[in-house]
Design a protein around this motif. Structure first.
Motif, short mmCIF file in Angstrom:
data_model
loop_
_atom_site.label_atom_id
_atom_site.label_comp_id
_atom_site.label_asym_id
_atom_site.label_seq_id
_atom_site.Cartn_x
_atom_site.Cartn_y
_atom_site.Cartn_z
N LYS A 60 0.84 -1.21 0.00
CA LYS A 60 0.00 0.00 0.00
C LYS A 60 0.87 1.25 0.00
CE LYS A 60 -0.52 0.71 5.01
NZ LYS A 60 0.14 2.01 5.08
N CYS A 61 0.27 2.32 -0.46
CA CYS A 61 0.92 3.63 -0.44
C CYS A 61 -0.10 4.64 0.04
CB CYS A 61 1.43 3.99 -1.84
SG CYS A 61 2.20 5.62 -1.93
N SER A 62 0.26 5.40 1.07
CA SER A 62 -0.63 6.42 1.61
C SER A 62 0.05 7.78 1.53
CB SER A 62 -0.98 6.13 3.07
OG SER A 62 -1.65 4.90 3.20
N ILE A 63 -0.72 8.78 1.15
CA ILE A 63 -0.23 10.16 1.12
C ILE A 63 -1.23 11.00 1.92
CG2 ILE A 63 0.38 12.13 -0.32
CD1 ILE A 63 0.07 8.87 -2.07
N ALA A 64 -0.75 11.78 2.89
CA ALA A 64 -1.68 12.50 3.75
C ALA A 64 -1.20 13.90 4.09
CB ALA A 64 -1.91 11.72 5.05
N LEU A 65 -2.17 14.79 4.27
CA LEU A 65 -1.92 16.10 4.87
C LEU A 65 -2.25 16.00 6.35
CD1 LEU A 65 -3.54 18.49 2.22
CD2 LEU A 65 -1.11 17.94 2.50
N ILE A 66 -1.37 16.54 7.19
CA ILE A 66 -1.47 16.36 8.63
C ILE A 66 -1.18 17.69 9.31
CG2 ILE A 66 -0.55 15.02 10.59
CD1 ILE A 66 0.60 13.13 8.30
N ASP A 67 -1.90 17.99 10.39
CA ASP A 67 -1.56 19.21 11.14
C ASP A 67 -0.47 18.90 12.16
OD1 ASP A 67 -2.72 18.15 13.45
OD2 ASP A 67 -4.58 19.29 13.24
N TYR A 68 -0.04 19.93 12.87
CA TYR A 68 1.10 19.79 13.79
C TYR A 68 0.74 19.04 15.07
CZ TYR A 68 4.54 22.52 11.18
OH TYR A 68 5.46 22.95 10.24
N GLU A 69 -0.52 18.71 15.24
CA GLU A 69 -0.93 17.88 16.38
C GLU A 69 -1.12 16.42 15.97
OE1 GLU A 69 -2.27 21.23 16.17
OE2 GLU A 69 -0.55 21.39 17.53
#
Length: 309
Positions: A14-23
């Motif tokens: 699998k390959c996952s790409i994500a946007l994440i906040d600093y928390e």
């Protein structure tokens, strides 16, 4: 939107790409298995396209990110972002993944081994919060470990520290690892090994309750197959899972003796086998460690689970 990070997790299936906040909260994510069918440069183009797609649908520019963080399965030379070898994907020997990705971005690209990346994620946002030292072990298509020592990832001189899956747990085994050695933990316990382990039990005369059509391709046996088998009490599935857990338990014991950590966190897809699996791992570990444990050690499951990378 402010203070956004972007992470890419490239695994064997699998390959996952994500946007994440600093928390550590995931804001948006793309999940795919299509990268397995791509050659090296095609995979790079696909990943870059997904990153740009995420940015576009969240009204972000590349420059809104401090960098692009990428974790990939395999032996990674951290200094220049080269995949030296990988057991989980076809090809990629001495492949300059960081450089190839960098051609698509104006922000810095940082490449690390996927288990190292998962260890950092778990240490900062998951079960490792509050610990200065911990080991993250991922048990999935392959097996690897990420080491956190004094609050920082330890990579060794090349960047390949923590290649736990290539520790040898059964030197006289007939099972050959993708690295060429006999009896590596990966050969005895990971997702890649499951078809061989299942077939071995059948050849030994065990009967399975899993319904398999004539001419069934045994290579299709995976962790999900064995989870279904476990749920219906299939003796072959239980035997394979039990054997796998036994070898992981031996591996954890070796890590304990070498690094003496207060915490070992287990993650990766095969931990979905649940308490039957985890209990067997712990049972083997404590049988080997006995009264050599002088201070408490915790062996627990990932809190971030599939999103740690």
């Amino acid at each position: 939107m402010s203070k956004v990070l972007c992470g890419v997790d490239i695994g064997g299936t699998k390959c996952s790409i994500a946007l994440i906040d600093y928390e550590g909260k995931i804001l948006d994510k793309i999940y795919t298995c299509a990268h397995v069918e791509e050659e090296e440069d095609g995979m790079v183009k696909m990943v870059a396209g997904h990153v740009k797609e995420l940015l576009q649908r969240n009204q972000l520019k590349q420059t809104d990110l401090p960098a692009l963080g990428v974790g990939c399965a395999g032996h990674i030379r951290f200094s220049d972002g080269v995949i030296i070898t990988t057991s989980n994907l076809e090809g990629y020997n001495n492949y300059p993944l960081k450089k190839k990705l960098q051609e698509h971005f104006e922000i810095p690209v940082i490449l690390d081994n996927d288990a190292n990346a998962q260890a950092v994620g778990e240490h900062r946002f998951g079960a490792g919060k509050g610990y200065e030292d911990m080991i993250f072990v991922t048990i999935s298509t392959g097996i690897g470990a990420g080491l956190i020592i004094n609050g920082k990832a330890y990579r060794g001189m090349t960047g390949t520290a923590g290649e736990f899956g290539h520790s040898i747990v059964e030197p006289n085994s007939e099972l050959v690892c993708t690295c060429g050695n006999h009896g590596c933990l990966m050969a005895c316990a990971c997702g890649l090994a499951l078809p061989r382990l299942f077939e071995k039990k059948l050849n030994e005369g065990m009967k399975t309750l899993i319904k398999m059509p004539p001419n069934f391709d045994i290579s299709k046996i995976n962790g999900q197959t064995l989870k279904k088998g476990l749920d219906i009490g299939d003796p072959v599935s239980k035997a394979v899972i039990s054997d796998s857990a036994y070898y992981v338990g031996i591996g954890l014991y070796n890590l304990f003796q070498i690094l003496n950590p207060p915490l070992i966190v287990l993650g990766g897809g095969l931990t979905n086998w649940g308490d039957f699996y985890l209990d067997k791992i712990k049972e083997t570990f404590y049988e080997k460690a006995r009264d050599m444990i002088f201070d408490p050690i915790e062996i627990t499951l990932s809190k971030i689970v599939g999103d740690a990378g």
